[in-house]
Write an enzyme that holds these catalytic residues in place. Sequence first.
Site, mmCIF file in Angstrom:
data_model
loop_
_atom_site.group_PDB
_atom_site.id
_atom_site.type_symbol
_atom_site.label_atom_id
_atom_site.label_comp_id
_atom_site.label_asym_id
_atom_site.label_seq_id
_atom_site.Cartn_x
_atom_site.Cartn_y
_atom_site.Cartn_z
ATOM 1 N N GLU A 75 0.807 -1.226 0.000
ATOM 2 C CA GLU A 75 0.000 0.000 0.000
ATOM 3 C C GLU A 75 0.840 1.276 0.000
ATOM 4 O O GLU A 75 0.494 2.240 -0.672
ATOM 5 C CB GLU A 75 -0.955 0.006 1.200
ATOM 6 C CG GLU A 75 -2.048 -1.038 1.065
ATOM 7 C CD GLU A 75 -3.081 -0.925 2.186
ATOM 8 O OE1 GLU A 75 -3.886 0.030 2.173
ATOM 9 O OE2 GLU A 75 -3.073 -1.792 3.076
ATOM 10 N N HIS A 103 10.707 -26.374 4.130
ATOM 11 C CA HIS A 103 10.084 -27.582 3.586
ATOM 12 C C HIS A 103 9.619 -27.402 2.139
ATOM 13 O O HIS A 103 9.110 -28.338 1.544
ATOM 14 C CB HIS A 103 8.914 -28.015 4.463
ATOM 15 C CG HIS A 103 9.350 -28.434 5.834
ATOM 16 N ND1 HIS A 103 9.566 -29.746 6.166
ATOM 17 C CD2 HIS A 103 9.658 -27.716 6.944
ATOM 18 C CE1 HIS A 103 9.971 -29.819 7.430
ATOM 19 N NE2 HIS A 103 10.031 -28.602 7.931
ATOM 20 N N LYS A 145 -13.603 -0.142 -4.804
ATOM 21 C CA LYS A 145 -14.751 -0.097 -3.888
ATOM 22 C C LYS A 145 -15.933 0.606 -4.530
ATOM 23 O O LYS A 145 -17.082 0.173 -4.384
ATOM 24 C CB LYS A 145 -14.371 0.603 -2.572
ATOM 25 C CG LYS A 145 -13.578 -0.281 -1.633
ATOM 26 C CD LYS A 145 -13.284 0.438 -0.314
ATOM 27 C CE LYS A 145 -12.320 -0.382 0.538
ATOM 28 N NZ LYS A 145 -11.758 0.404 1.648
#
Lengths: 306, 306
Positions: free
Chosen positions: A196, A212, A301
């Site tokens: 951001e 792993h 949005k």
Amino acid sequence: MDFLEQIKTLKEQFRSDSKFPLPGEFENVVISGMGGSGIAGRIFQELYHGKPIIVNDGYEIPEWVNASTLFVAISYSGNTEETISATAKAHSAGANIVKISSGGKLSKLPGLQVTVPGGVQPRSALGYLLSPLLNSFGLLSPARDRVYRLIGSVDDDSSFLKSIASEIADSQLIPLILTLPGFTSTGIRWKTQFNENAKLMAFSLNFPELDHNDIMAFEKSYLREKFFPIVIGDTANEQITKRVRITSELTGFEFSTIRPRGESLLEKVLYTIHCGDYLSYYTSLFRKLDPEDVGIIEKLKSELAS
Amino acid sequence: MDFLEQIKTLKEQFRSDSKFPLPGEFENVVISGMGGSGIAGRIFQELYHGKPIIVNDGYEIPEWVNASTLFVAISYSGNTEETISATAKAHSAGANIVKISSGGKLSKLPGLQVTVPGGVQPRSALGYLLSPLLNSFGLLSPARDRVYRLIGSVDDDSSFLKSIASEIADSQLIPLILTLPGFTSTGIRWKTQFNENAKLMAFSLNFPELDHNDIMAFEKSYLREKFFPIVIGDTANEQITKRVRITSELTGFEFSTIRPRGESLLEKVLYTIHCGDYLSYYTSLFRKLDPEDVGIIEKLKSELAS
């Protein structure tokens, strides 16, 4: 308030004694929130060890949520659609609801409302959003003065972060945050602050899990040329310490390391998080970008709502 | 067995009716495991919604673990040091212990032992490790025949994955898996398969969370040149569907999409996971690497033990 001033309000935010009463009995805690609000839940999950805590980041809630659940909704604006949806569902499921917001639609939903001060970007409101959780579970007050001083020490001298930021910006590499146990949420916070503030892709991986799988890709030199690895955290576990050293040796990666200051994990996490705030802020400036701008998120949005 | 033959055993692995008795009463489930074993816990967490499930990937266990906890340790070899350490601590804390392994030190620890067939790489043993969990909670039997056919359909025709693998290998881009809700663990599995099989860094991000942070970095063209985004999953949630479309439009990214086949989420997840097995396998071949080789991980383990 310009963005640097917003960052500098953090230490004061942790002076808050805002809290909420806990239900008499509950078996588990669900903390629901997105982005700069949801991270408060992830940090709390790593600091409080008395009950299972599940962090929820979407429109739905787990099916097992019921009257034995303490459901904490966090949305700084109070208008995050995922969190509003999840909170309404948790209410229907009979959960004990607490909402933390500066207002918005969330504040009108059923449940106990904790209203925090508005006026900054959600990602600069971490202290406002996290303090009610820490206070209600008794975690903040024993550390409050030290937290204030530790966070303040970064405000007073962030030059070591400025120089790392300069390296990152010049290199155009992707920040790759490698966290030690206890610092997983700190790694996520750093990553999202790079996203951001600095408008950079960034990722966090955790020891020992990365040994792993990711380690199989660390060795290739063309990938080394793509990433800027930074280790954060400290540990008393000797096997973890050995893992960091051996991973570095086997892969030929040189790891920059940010060592946390402070006594407890709470203090170390908040100190290290504030280092990440500055690091991403400076990286943005070196990249000649506006750290405060989140225009794309706002645009998304508004298109979603239309 | 060569690595492709190992991959092809998956559908048979889900024919297993291996199971363990559940404790009479328990409040929560902790599943402890690392890497190719731990992923079984993450997948189960996303498929079973009756109790809170916490996935644990380290030496320690949460402090709240007690007699109300069903603690499931998963290590294919049975010799993963983190899982052995965590299981011993869970036993001391009074948890109900179940261990899933092909043998090893874990099989000797206190608790109920579920022994699964050995002989393949841990990451090719997903069906062996996941079936006992699914069976014990009654999730597998209603879907067993369809799971067999769906997984088998990928074995029969994986040419669409071969062509994506060729693009990834040629481009030298970093696979960036964008998951829809319910497919978070599938994204992690794909990522780790790219790591281990194709020796590529890879990352998974989740809708809708990525719209709150990562999206700020998607727009920069120099970053678009670094990543190969692939959307996986499907959804009945219209807001999520809109998010995928708007995110793609706003960022100028073209998303490859893998649409799951199957009726239930269980079937879709297992189908999509097997697509990722082939995708990473082919990517490895196009990169002229040995998909089975995990020499670095073996070397790290032996240095840790010394």
